[in-house]
Design a protein around this motif. Structure first.
Motif, mmCIF file in Angstrom:
data_model
loop_
_atom_site.group_PDB
_atom_site.id
_atom_site.type_symbol
_atom_site.label_atom_id
_atom_site.label_comp_id
_atom_site.label_asym_id
_atom_site.label_seq_id
_atom_site.Cartn_x
_atom_site.Cartn_y
_atom_site.Cartn_z
ATOM 1 N N VAL A 41 -45.311 -61.763 32.010
ATOM 2 C CA VAL A 41 -46.619 -61.016 32.199
ATOM 3 C C VAL A 41 -47.624 -61.690 30.899
ATOM 4 O O VAL A 41 -47.199 -61.714 29.884
ATOM 5 N N ASN A 42 -48.717 -62.346 31.391
ATOM 6 C CA ASN A 42 -49.675 -62.944 30.101
ATOM 7 C C ASN A 42 -50.959 -62.302 30.641
ATOM 8 O O ASN A 42 -51.148 -62.026 31.806
ATOM 9 N N CYS A 43 -51.617 -62.460 29.731
ATOM 10 C CA CYS A 43 -53.197 -62.175 29.366
ATOM 11 C C CYS A 43 -53.993 -63.239 29.106
ATOM 12 O O CYS A 43 -53.435 -63.888 27.901
ATOM 13 N N ILE A 44 -55.039 -63.700 29.807
ATOM 14 C CA ILE A 44 -55.976 -64.509 29.174
ATOM 15 C C ILE A 44 -57.261 -63.956 28.573
ATOM 16 O O ILE A 44 -57.665 -63.038 29.290
ATOM 17 N N ALA A 45 -57.939 -64.238 27.701
ATOM 18 C CA ALA A 45 -58.947 -63.612 27.015
ATOM 19 C C ALA A 45 -60.161 -65.018 26.751
ATOM 20 O O ALA A 45 -59.993 -65.639 25.869
ATOM 21 N N PRO A 46 -60.832 -65.031 27.800
ATOM 22 C CA PRO A 46 -62.177 -65.866 27.777
ATOM 23 C C PRO A 46 -63.204 -65.659 26.905
ATOM 24 O O PRO A 46 -63.369 -64.362 26.684
ATOM 25 N N THR B 24 -61.062 -60.209 27.112
ATOM 26 C CA THR B 24 -62.114 -60.794 26.810
ATOM 27 C C THR B 24 -61.997 -61.202 25.371
ATOM 28 O O THR B 24 -61.218 -60.583 24.602
ATOM 29 N N VAL B 25 -62.679 -62.199 24.765
ATOM 30 C CA VAL B 25 -62.578 -62.607 23.393
ATOM 31 C C VAL B 25 -63.167 -61.426 22.671
ATOM 32 O O VAL B 25 -62.668 -61.152 21.516
ATOM 33 N N ALA B 26 -63.971 -60.602 23.126
ATOM 34 C CA ALA B 26 -64.522 -59.414 22.500
ATOM 35 C C ALA B 26 -63.634 -58.428 22.273
ATOM 36 O O ALA B 26 -63.850 -57.380 21.465
ATOM 37 N N VAL B 27 -62.193 -58.604 22.550
ATOM 38 C CA VAL B 27 -61.178 -57.380 21.965
ATOM 39 C C VAL B 27 -60.692 -57.784 20.658
ATOM 40 O O VAL B 27 -60.768 -56.976 19.769
ATOM 41 N N GLY B 28 -60.434 -59.282 20.513
ATOM 42 C CA GLY B 28 -59.885 -59.639 19.279
ATOM 43 C C GLY B 28 -61.128 -59.480 18.193
ATOM 44 O O GLY B 28 -60.708 -59.415 16.909
ATOM 45 N N GLN B 29 -62.197 -60.004 18.588
ATOM 46 C CA GLN B 29 -63.516 -60.320 17.592
ATOM 47 C C GLN B 29 -64.462 -59.242 17.721
ATOM 48 O O GLN B 29 -64.707 -59.109 19.281
#
Ligand SMILES: NC(=O)c1ccc[n+]([C@@H]2O[C@H](COP(=O)([O-])OP(=O)(O)OC[C@H]3O[C@@H](n4cnc5c(N)ncnc54)[C@H](OP(=O)(O)O)[C@@H]3O)[C@@H](O)[C@H]2O)c1
Length: 226
Positions: free
Chosen positions: A154-159, A117-122
């Motif tokens: 292996v990749n991750c999407i942060a919506p 989620t975007v809330a990991v980086g922000q």
């Protein structure tokens, strides 16, 4: 080519399944029966955290969608909230990886996609449990990308906020939608198809040079300040 979508019956997983349908053999896992079935897909109704996972011969790719939007002030979050969010986002993903890794590793264009989620980086208020669990998903996916290279990407999407059943309670009326949209640079709530497109791309041959990434599909929220 066989692809497993855990959570391919709703939201982003369903959008991804619709895009991949017809071009490969799809396996879809969810706890409840699919309301909308993708033609040709094989459905497995089970809880990925507690139930035995089905054998899928020659599986090459997996997308792992389960997650929550469990937003509460830290004083209201119970240990149980953290445990549940962690199990759903991290432990379930680990179970799926461990079940299918030996098979996936042997296939051409082997790939895994996870969702953060975007809330990991922000840092965002009330996201302590979700961000803790999804931070672990980002760590898991980068670690696996290193460990499994060059065999599996292996990749991750942060919506950011995306219009899916998971977000329905937060997007309950026009006022709430406008308020949430106003907080990102593009002033938008994302559609599930936008995330499905990114997942589909990350699985594709075109993305054969991409691994170990956390890719923000977040209306600019993680990197822009207007
Ligand atoms: N929507 C957003 O605004 C948003 C924002 C940031 C991050 N994300 C992340 O993006 C991912 C996808 O979100 P979404 O909005 O598409 O979610 P969703 O609408 O809740 O769909 C989740 C899918 O996973 C399945 N699932 C959940 N728990 C499961 C379990 N234990 N065993 C088997 N299947 C399970 C669900 O089916 P059943 O319920 O029938 O099991 C459903 O098919 C999640 O990881 C979420 O945290 C979403």
């Amino acid at each position: 080519m066989k692809t497993l979508i855990v959570g391919g019956t709703k939201g982003i997983g369903l959008a991804t399944a619709k895009m991949l349908a017809g071009e490969r053999e799809l396996h879809i896992i969810s706890r409840s029966a699919a309301e909308e079935q993708v033609p040709g897909a094989q459905y497995h109704q089970l809880d990925v955290i507690t139930d035995e996972l089905p054998d899928i011969e020659d599986l090459a790719q997996m997308v792992y969608c389960p997650g929550s939007i469990n937003l509460k002030p830290i004083g209201s979050l119970k240990e149980e909230d953290f445990r549940t969010d962690w199990e759903q986002s991290v432990l379930g993903a680990v179970r799926v990886v461990k079940k299918y890794l030996r098979t996936i590793k042997k296939q051409e264009n082997a790939a895994m996609v996870f969702f953060s989620t975007v809330a990991v980086g922000q840092g965002m208020p009330f996201h302590a449990s979700v961000a803790a669990a999804k931070g672990a998903v980002e760590g898991l996916s980068k670690s696996l990308a290193a460990e499994l290279a060059p065999d599996v990407r292996v990749n991750c999407i942060a919506p950011s906020m995306t219009d899916t059943p998971l977000a329905a309670r937060l997007l309950r009326n026009e006022k709430a939608r406008e308020s949430i949209a106003s907080r990102n640079p593009l002033k938008r709530i994302l559609e599930a198809e936008e995330l499905g497109s990114m997942a589909t791309y990350l699985l594709s041959h075109a993305a054969r040079g991409i691994t170990g990434q956390v890719i923000g599909v977040d209306a600019g929220l993680s990197s822009l300040k207007l």
